[in-house]
Motif scaffolding. Structure first.
Motif, PDB file in Angstrom:
ATOM      1  N   THR A   1       0.841  -1.192   0.000  1.00  0.00           N
ATOM      2  CA  THR A   1       0.000   0.000   0.000  1.00  0.00           C
ATOM      3  C   THR A   1       0.875   1.240   0.000  1.00  0.00           C
ATOM      4  N   TRP A   2       0.533   2.155  -0.876  1.00  0.00           N
ATOM      5  CA  TRP A   2       1.296   3.399  -0.995  1.00  0.00           C
ATOM      6  C   TRP A   2       0.779   4.388   0.039  1.00  0.00           C
ATOM      7  N   ILE A   3       1.644   4.792   0.939  1.00  0.00           N
ATOM      8  CA  ILE A   3       1.282   5.731   1.988  1.00  0.00           C
ATOM      9  C   ILE A   3       1.804   7.108   1.600  1.00  0.00           C
ATOM     10  N   PRO A   4       0.932   8.079   1.329  1.00  0.00           N
ATOM     11  CA  PRO A   4       1.398   9.409   0.936  1.00  0.00           C
ATOM     12  C   PRO A   4       2.105  10.111   2.080  1.00  0.00           C
ATOM     13  N   THR A   5       3.056  10.943   1.742  1.00  0.00           N
ATOM     14  CA  THR A   5       3.856  11.645   2.753  1.00  0.00           C
ATOM     15  C   THR A   5       3.597  13.142   2.755  1.00  0.00           C
ATOM     16  N   SER A   6       2.812  13.631   1.815  1.00  0.00           N
ATOM     17  CA  SER A   6       2.612  15.073   1.702  1.00  0.00           C
ATOM     18  C   SER A   6       1.590  15.562   2.703  1.00  0.00           C
ATOM     19  N   THR A   7       1.707  16.825   3.047  1.00  0.00           N
ATOM     20  CA  THR A   7       0.762  17.514   3.910  1.00  0.00           C
ATOM     21  C   THR A   7       0.350  18.799   3.207  1.00  0.00           C
ATOM     22  N   PRO A   8      -0.758  19.388   3.608  1.00  0.00           N
ATOM     23  CA  PRO A   8      -1.157  20.644   2.956  1.00  0.00           C
ATOM     24  C   PRO A   8      -0.066  21.710   3.062  1.00  0.00           C
ATOM     25  N   ILE A   9       0.082  22.476   2.004  1.00  0.00           N
ATOM     26  CA  ILE A   9       1.069  23.554   1.982  1.00  0.00           C
ATOM     27  C   ILE A   9       0.590  24.681   2.882  1.00  0.00           C
ATOM     28  N   THR A  10       1.440  25.093   3.776  1.00  0.00           N
ATOM     29  CA  THR A  10       1.105  26.168   4.699  1.00  0.00           C
ATOM     30  C   THR A  10       1.809  27.448   4.267  1.00  0.00           C
ATOM     31  N   LEU A  11       1.149  28.556   4.500  1.00  0.00           N
ATOM     32  CA  LEU A  11       1.747  29.840   4.164  1.00  0.00           C
ATOM     33  C   LEU A  11       2.880  30.169   5.124  1.00  0.00           C
ATOM     34  N   LEU A  12       3.753  31.053   4.687  1.00  0.00           N
ATOM     35  CA  LEU A  12       4.790  31.550   5.580  1.00  0.00           C
ATOM     36  C   LEU A  12       4.135  32.289   6.740  1.00  0.00           C
TER      37      LEU A  12
END
Length: 259
Positions: free
Chosen positions: A25-36
Motif C-alpha cells: 500500500t502506498w502511503i502518501p507523505t505530503s501535507t497541505p502547503i502552509t503559508l509563511l
C-alpha cells in the motif's frame, strides 16, 4: 575416521500460521502547503487572486479581438505576480513544511545585507521554478491540449500560449514548493496531494479549462468563442474557484478514486 553425514531437510512443519506478504500500500507523505508565518504572506495571499483575475478581466476585450497578441502581453505581468506570490507566501520545502534554520545574531551594520540575502534566496528558486514551468510543464500541457482536441496543424501559437498560461497557474507554485522531488511529483501526477490553496488552484485550472471548451462548438457566432479564449477564461475562473475550495472547503482532504 568418522563418515560424513548428510543433513536432510527437516520434515517437521511449523505450527505458526503462514505470514502475509508485505503490504504494498502506498502511503502518501505530503501535507497541505502552509503559508509563511508572516503578516505579509497572509495579506498578499488574499490580494494575489484579486490582482491576477482583475488583470485578466481588464484584458478580456482585447483578448477577444486579438488572442495571440493579448496572451503574449499578459505573460510578463502574470509571471511576475506568480513569482511574487511564491516569494512572499510559500515555503521552499518538501510537503509544504517550512525549514526553519537557526538565525545567528546579526553583527552591527550587516542587518540590511542579511535581509537582502534572505530575499535573494527566495527569488532565485522562484525564477528556477518559472523556468521549469516553461521548459517542462508548458510542452506537456500543449501535448495534453492537442490530445483533448486542440488544432494540431493550425493555431500553433494559440495552443502554446494557452498551455503557457495554464502551466503558470498549475505548476509554477508546485515547482517552487516541491522542486524536482520524485516522491512529491508522484503524488502530483496521481492527483493524490492533499487539498490546499495551491493544489486547489491546480485542480481548478484543469477542470475550468475542460469546462471552457463547452461553448466552442455552439453556433452563437460570438467573438469570444474563438480558440482558445474560452479555454483560457475557464482556466483562470477555475483557478480562482479551486483556490477557494482548497483553502476553505476541502483543506487536507485527498481525491479518492474507486478501484
Amino acid at each position: 575416521m568418522s563418515a560424513a553425514t548428510t543433513i536432510s531437510p527437516s520434515t517437521t512443519t511449523s505450527s505458526s500460521p503462514p505470514q502475509d506478504p508485505p503490504s504494498r500500500t502506498w502511503i502518501p507523505t505530503s501535507t497541505p502547503i502552509t503559508l509563511l508565518p508572516t503578516p505579509t504572506a497572509r495579506l498578499y495571499h488574499h490580494i494575489h487572486p484579486i490582482l491576477l483575475l482583475s488583470l485578466f478581466y481588464l484584458s478580456f476585450p482585447s483578448l477577444t479581438a486579438n488572442p495571440v497578441s493579448t496572451l503574449c502581453k499578459l505573460l510578463l505581468p502574470i509571471t511576475s505576480l506568480q513569482i511574487l506570490y511564491c516569494v512572499l507566501c510559500l515555503p521552499i520545502a518538501k510537503a509544504g513544511v517550512l525549514r526553519v534554520k537557526p538565525k545567528p545574531k546579526p553583527k552591527p551594520g550587516v542587518k540590511k545585507t542579511r535581509e537582502l540575502g534572505i530575499v535573494w534566496e527566495k527569488v532565485v528558486p522562484a525564477i528556477l521554478a518559472t523556468l521549469l514551468t516553461f521548459l517542462l510543464a508548458t510542452p506537456l500541457t500543449t501535448i495534453i491540449l492537442i490530445l483533448f482536441g486542440a488544432p494540431l496543424t493550425t493555431h500553433l501559437a494559440h495552443n502554446l500560449l494557452c498551455a503557457t498560461h495554464m502551466a503558470l497557474l498549475m505548476f509554477q507554485p508546485l515547482f517552487y514548493v516541491y522542486g524536482v522531488d520524485a516522491v512529491m511529483w508522484k503524488e502530483v501526477c496521481s492527483a493524490f496531494l492533499p487539498w490546499d490553496g495551491v493544489w486547489g488552484g491546480t485542480v481548478g485550472t484543469a477542470v475550468g479549462a475542460w469546462c471552457g471548451a463547452a461553448p466552442i462548438p455552439l453556433d452563437w457566432d460570438r467573438d469570444w468563442q474563438k480558440w482558445p479564449i474560452t479555454i483560457v477564461t475557464g482556466a483562470y475562473i477555475g483557478w480562482g474557484i479551486g483556490r477557494l475550495a482548497g483553502e476553505f472547503l476541502f483543506k487536507g482532504m485527498r481525491i479518492q478514486f474507486d478501484t
